[in-house]
Motif scaffolding. Structure first.
Motif, PDB file in Angstrom:
ATOM      1  N   ASP A 174       2.310  -0.134   5.090  1.00  0.00           N
ATOM      2  CA  ASP A 174       3.352  -0.562   6.033  1.00  0.00           C
ATOM      3  C   ASP A 174       2.808  -1.720   6.850  1.00  0.00           C
ATOM      4  N   THR A 175       2.665  -2.880   6.210  1.00  0.00           N
ATOM      5  CA  THR A 175       2.036  -4.034   6.856  1.00  0.00           C
ATOM      6  C   THR A 175       2.993  -4.842   7.717  1.00  0.00           C
ATOM      7  N   GLY A 176       4.291  -4.587   7.593  1.00  0.00           N
ATOM      8  CA  GLY A 176       5.283  -5.405   8.287  1.00  0.00           C
ATOM      9  C   GLY A 176       5.742  -6.599   7.485  1.00  0.00           C
ATOM     10  N   ASP A 177       5.175  -6.793   6.301  1.00  0.00           N
ATOM     11  CA  ASP A 177       5.565  -7.884   5.408  1.00  0.00           C
ATOM     12  C   ASP A 177       6.011  -7.250   4.092  1.00  0.00           C
ATOM     13  N   ALA A 178       7.307  -7.294   3.812  1.00  0.00           N
ATOM     14  CA  ALA A 178       7.849  -6.615   2.639  1.00  0.00           C
ATOM     15  C   ALA A 178       7.251  -7.144   1.341  1.00  0.00           C
ATOM     16  N   ASP A 179       6.986  -8.451   1.262  1.00  0.00           N
ATOM     17  CA  ASP A 179       6.415  -9.023   0.039  1.00  0.00           C
ATOM     18  C   ASP A 179       5.001  -8.492  -0.208  1.00  0.00           C
ATOM     19  N   ILE A 180       4.195  -8.418   0.853  1.00  0.00           N
ATOM     20  CA  ILE A 180       2.835  -7.897   0.712  1.00  0.00           C
ATOM     21  C   ILE A 180       2.880  -6.419   0.365  1.00  0.00           C
ATOM     22  N   ASP A 181       3.776  -5.663   1.001  1.00  0.00           N
ATOM     23  CA  ASP A 181       3.890  -4.241   0.679  1.00  0.00           C
ATOM     24  C   ASP A 181       4.225  -4.043  -0.794  1.00  0.00           C
ATOM     25  N   ARG A 182       5.139  -4.858  -1.318  1.00  0.00           N
ATOM     26  CA  ARG A 182       5.493  -4.740  -2.740  1.00  0.00           C
ATOM     27  C   ARG A 182       4.310  -5.110  -3.632  1.00  0.00           C
ATOM     28  N   ALA A 183       3.554  -6.126  -3.218  1.00  0.00           N
ATOM     29  CA  ALA A 183       2.402  -6.549  -4.026  1.00  0.00           C
ATOM     30  C   ALA A 183       1.314  -5.473  -4.066  1.00  0.00           C
ATOM     31  N   LEU A 184       1.229  -4.669  -3.017  1.00  0.00           N
ATOM     32  CA  LEU A 184       0.212  -3.622  -2.947  1.00  0.00           C
ATOM     33  C   LEU A 184       0.643  -2.342  -3.654  1.00  0.00           C
ATOM     34  N   ALA A 185       1.930  -2.205  -3.958  1.00  0.00           N
ATOM     35  CA  ALA A 185       2.443  -0.991  -4.585  1.00  0.00           C
ATOM     36  C   ALA A 185       1.919  -0.851  -6.011  1.00  0.00           C
ATOM     37  N   GLY A 186       1.884   0.395  -6.475  1.00  0.00           N
ATOM     38  CA  GLY A 186       1.445   0.659  -7.842  1.00  0.00           C
ATOM     39  C   GLY A 186       0.206   1.535  -7.879  1.00  0.00           C
ATOM     40  N   PRO A 187      -0.365   1.772  -9.056  1.00  0.00           N
ATOM     41  CA  PRO A 187      -1.526   2.648  -9.179  1.00  0.00           C
ATOM     42  C   PRO A 187      -2.762   2.046  -8.485  1.00  0.00           C
ATOM     43  N   LEU A 188      -3.538   2.918  -7.845  1.00  0.00           N
ATOM     44  CA  LEU A 188      -4.791   2.498  -7.208  1.00  0.00           C
ATOM     45  C   LEU A 188      -5.828   3.584  -7.437  1.00  0.00           C
ATOM     46  N   ARG A 189      -7.002   3.169  -7.884  1.00  0.00           N
ATOM     47  CA  ARG A 189      -8.080   4.128  -8.110  1.00  0.00           C
ATOM     48  C   ARG A 189      -8.809   4.398  -6.793  1.00  0.00           C
ATOM     49  N   ILE A 190      -8.931   5.676  -6.437  1.00  0.00           N
ATOM     50  CA  ILE A 190      -9.577   6.099  -5.189  1.00  0.00           C
ATOM     51  C   ILE A 190     -10.903   6.753  -5.527  1.00  0.00           C
ATOM     52  N   ARG A 191     -11.980   6.302  -4.925  1.00  0.00           N
ATOM     53  CA  ARG A 191     -13.287   6.941  -5.133  1.00  0.00           C
ATOM     54  C   ARG A 191     -13.310   8.275  -4.389  1.00  0.00           C
ATOM     55  N   THR A 192     -13.654   9.334  -5.102  1.00  0.00           N
ATOM     56  CA  THR A 192     -13.686  10.672  -4.498  1.00  0.00           C
ATOM     57  C   THR A 192     -15.088  11.274  -4.495  1.00  0.00           C
ATOM     58  N   GLY A 193     -16.049  10.619  -5.115  1.00  0.00           N
ATOM     59  CA  GLY A 193     -17.420  11.107  -5.171  1.00  0.00           C
ATOM     60  C   GLY A 193     -18.239  10.153  -6.012  1.00  0.00           C
ATOM     61  N   ALA A 194     -19.483  10.509  -6.270  1.00  0.00           N
ATOM     62  CA  ALA A 194     -20.321   9.680  -7.135  1.00  0.00           C
ATOM     63  C   ALA A 194     -19.807   9.790  -8.566  1.00  0.00           C
ATOM     64  N   ASN A 195     -19.441   8.645  -9.157  1.00  0.00           N
ATOM     65  CA  ASN A 195     -18.920   8.589 -10.525  1.00  0.00           C
ATOM     66  C   ASN A 195     -17.644   9.406 -10.706  1.00  0.00           C
ATOM     67  N   ARG A 196     -16.889   9.579  -9.607  1.00  0.00           N
ATOM     68  CA  ARG A 196     -15.641  10.331  -9.686  1.00  0.00           C
ATOM     69  C   ARG A 196     -14.548   9.562  -8.951  1.00  0.00           C
ATOM     70  N   SER A 197     -13.337   9.646  -9.499  1.00  0.00           N
ATOM     71  CA  SER A 197     -12.219   8.963  -8.859  1.00  0.00           C
ATOM     72  C   SER A 197     -10.905   9.610  -9.280  1.00  0.00           C
ATOM     73  N   MET A 198      -9.856   9.303  -8.534  1.00  0.00           N
ATOM     74  CA  MET A 198      -8.500   9.708  -8.859  1.00  0.00           C
ATOM     75  C   MET A 198      -7.606   8.478  -8.786  1.00  0.00           C
ATOM     76  N   VAL A 199      -6.614   8.415  -9.644  1.00  0.00           N
ATOM     77  CA  VAL A 199      -5.642   7.343  -9.567  1.00  0.00           C
ATOM     78  C   VAL A 199      -4.408   7.863  -8.832  1.00  0.00           C
ATOM     79  N   MET A 200      -4.035   7.160  -7.769  1.00  0.00           N
ATOM     80  CA  MET A 200      -2.875   7.533  -6.958  1.00  0.00           C
ATOM     81  C   MET A 200      -1.887   6.366  -6.959  1.00  0.00           C
ATOM     82  N   ARG A 201      -0.633   6.691  -6.802  1.00  0.00           N
ATOM     83  CA  ARG A 201       0.388   5.635  -6.724  1.00  0.00           C
ATOM     84  C   ARG A 201       0.623   5.253  -5.271  1.00  0.00           C
ATOM     85  N   VAL A 202       0.591   3.955  -4.995  1.00  0.00           N
ATOM     86  CA  VAL A 202       0.864   3.420  -3.664  1.00  0.00           C
ATOM     87  C   VAL A 202       2.338   3.039  -3.584  1.00  0.00           C
TER      88      VAL A 202
END
Length: 361
Positions: free
Chosen positions: A331-359
């Motif tokens: 929620d940056t206040g800029d709709a174009d930037i918010d749309r550009a940031l949307a989509g899958p993002l890999r989140i680090r959850t530990g050493a050599n571990r991650s989850m993919v979440m949708r933004v």
């Protein structure tokens, strides 16, 4: 009801907007007074809704710009509005028969509005402040307006949600003192409302510590790393060999702290100097917000300068699983930037571990 000074201290690194001294300091730093602009997407959803508001910058001006025929029932005592004006305006709304209060501000404004509303009138917050940790806030302005319009069309369910706030004077001293101040009513809508902030359990810290240790070891020479606030990011700074400010935004490069508690202007200046840059942030527990809650120096203008694939996030598995509907949002206040940031993002959850979440945006 709009708090015209909401969020004024965010991008300039003041960590809040409470008090006349903070507003004066923000003016000295050429801060942007943009609460009405941030609230506009909400107002544009309210066509056909009967609206009462407060005079001038507390609502009347923005309603007029949005083409809404609002009835003024409250008048602030001076041009520099205060919490007393907010509470008085909301009491006037209730006296005029308001069944829902839509307000634009942060956690401090939420507390003032809730003081008048008690547990009698539900609230929807349009996030315009620096801190939006309470459960009365919608994910963004547009969704706040959508929900308010839906509530105006007929019956809706409500629930008690937490009112949280942080002592800004302690926050500026890099000491967190978030506490529960009470409860308020808010509409039930998991798709549009954010959760209230949750603290990280102690048993999650080992995993996030391992993730931060590995990420810090992978920092590239010649790259500027912009690191967001929070305990997880403070851990990352420690593993990178610097003492971060925990509750501010820091910049690190080549094992050195380049800027501590940086403002938006500082970050933009550093991006001019460093052609290679990355951003690392944590995730707000139970809310899932990446940008737009407490890390406003990492603004839309800063985000526009950093490729999306150079944005990293670190969070525990338990924190990610606790998110409403498994979502992250921006929620940056800029709709174009918010749309550009949307989509899958890999989140680090530990050493050599991650989850993919949708933004979501």
């Amino acid at each position: 009801m709009i708090n015209p000074f909401a969020g004024v201290g965010g991008a300039v690194g003041l960590k809040g907007s409470d008090g006349a001294d903070t507003v004066a300091a923000a003016r000295e730093l050429n801060a942007s007074f943009g609460a009405a602009r941030r609230a506009m997407p909400a107002l544009l959803k309210l066509g056909g809704v009967q609206i009462v508001t407060a005079a001038g910058p507390m609502g009347e001006d923005a309603c007029r710009e949005a083409g809404l025929p609002a009835r003024v029932v409250a008048w602030p005592k001076s041009a520099v509005t205060s919490p007393t004006d907010t509470r008085a305006a909301c009491q006037s709304f209730i006296d005029a028969g308001a069944k829902l209060i839509l307000f634009a501000g942060g956690d401090g404004t939420a507390r003032d509005v809730a003081t008048a509303a008690a547990m009698d009138v539900p609230l929807i917050g349009v996030p315009c402040g620096v801190k939006m940790y309470s459960g009365v806030f919608a994910m963004n302005a547009s969704r706040a307006g959508e929900l308010a319009a839906r509530c105006a069309r007929g019956p809706f369910d409500v629930q008690a949600v937490e009112l949280l706030d942080i002592d800004e004077s302690m926050l500026r001293a890099d000491r967190s003192s978030s506490r529960l101040h009470g409860y308020a009513l808010a509409p039930v809508d998991r798709a549009r409302m954010q959760g209230s902030k949750a603290q990280m359990p102690a048993n999650d810290r080992a995993d996030t510590d391992a993730a931060c240790r590995q990420l810090a070891a992978q920092f590239e020479h010649g790259t500027l790393y912009i690191v967001g606030p929070g305990t997880t990011m403070a851990t990352l700074c420690g593993h990178a060999g610097v003492k971060g400010t925990m509750l501010g935004v820091d910049a690190i490069a080549d094992g050195r702290l380049i800027a501590a508690d940086a403002s938006e202007a500082t970050l933009l200046g550093l991006l001019d100097e460093w052609p290679s840059a990355a951003i690392v942030v944590g995730v707000i527990g139970r809310q899932g917000c990446l940008f737009g809650r407490g890390n406003q120096p990492i603004s839309a203008r800063v985000l526009a300068r950093v490729p999306r694939n150079r944005i990293e996030a670190v969070a525990s598995v338990a924190k990610l699983l606790s998110l409403a509907d498994g979502r992250l949002f921006v929620d940056t206040g800029d709709a174009d930037i918010d749309r550009a940031l949307a989509g899958p993002l890999r989140i680090r959850t530990g050493a050599n571990r991650s989850m993919v979440m949708r933004v979501m945006n």
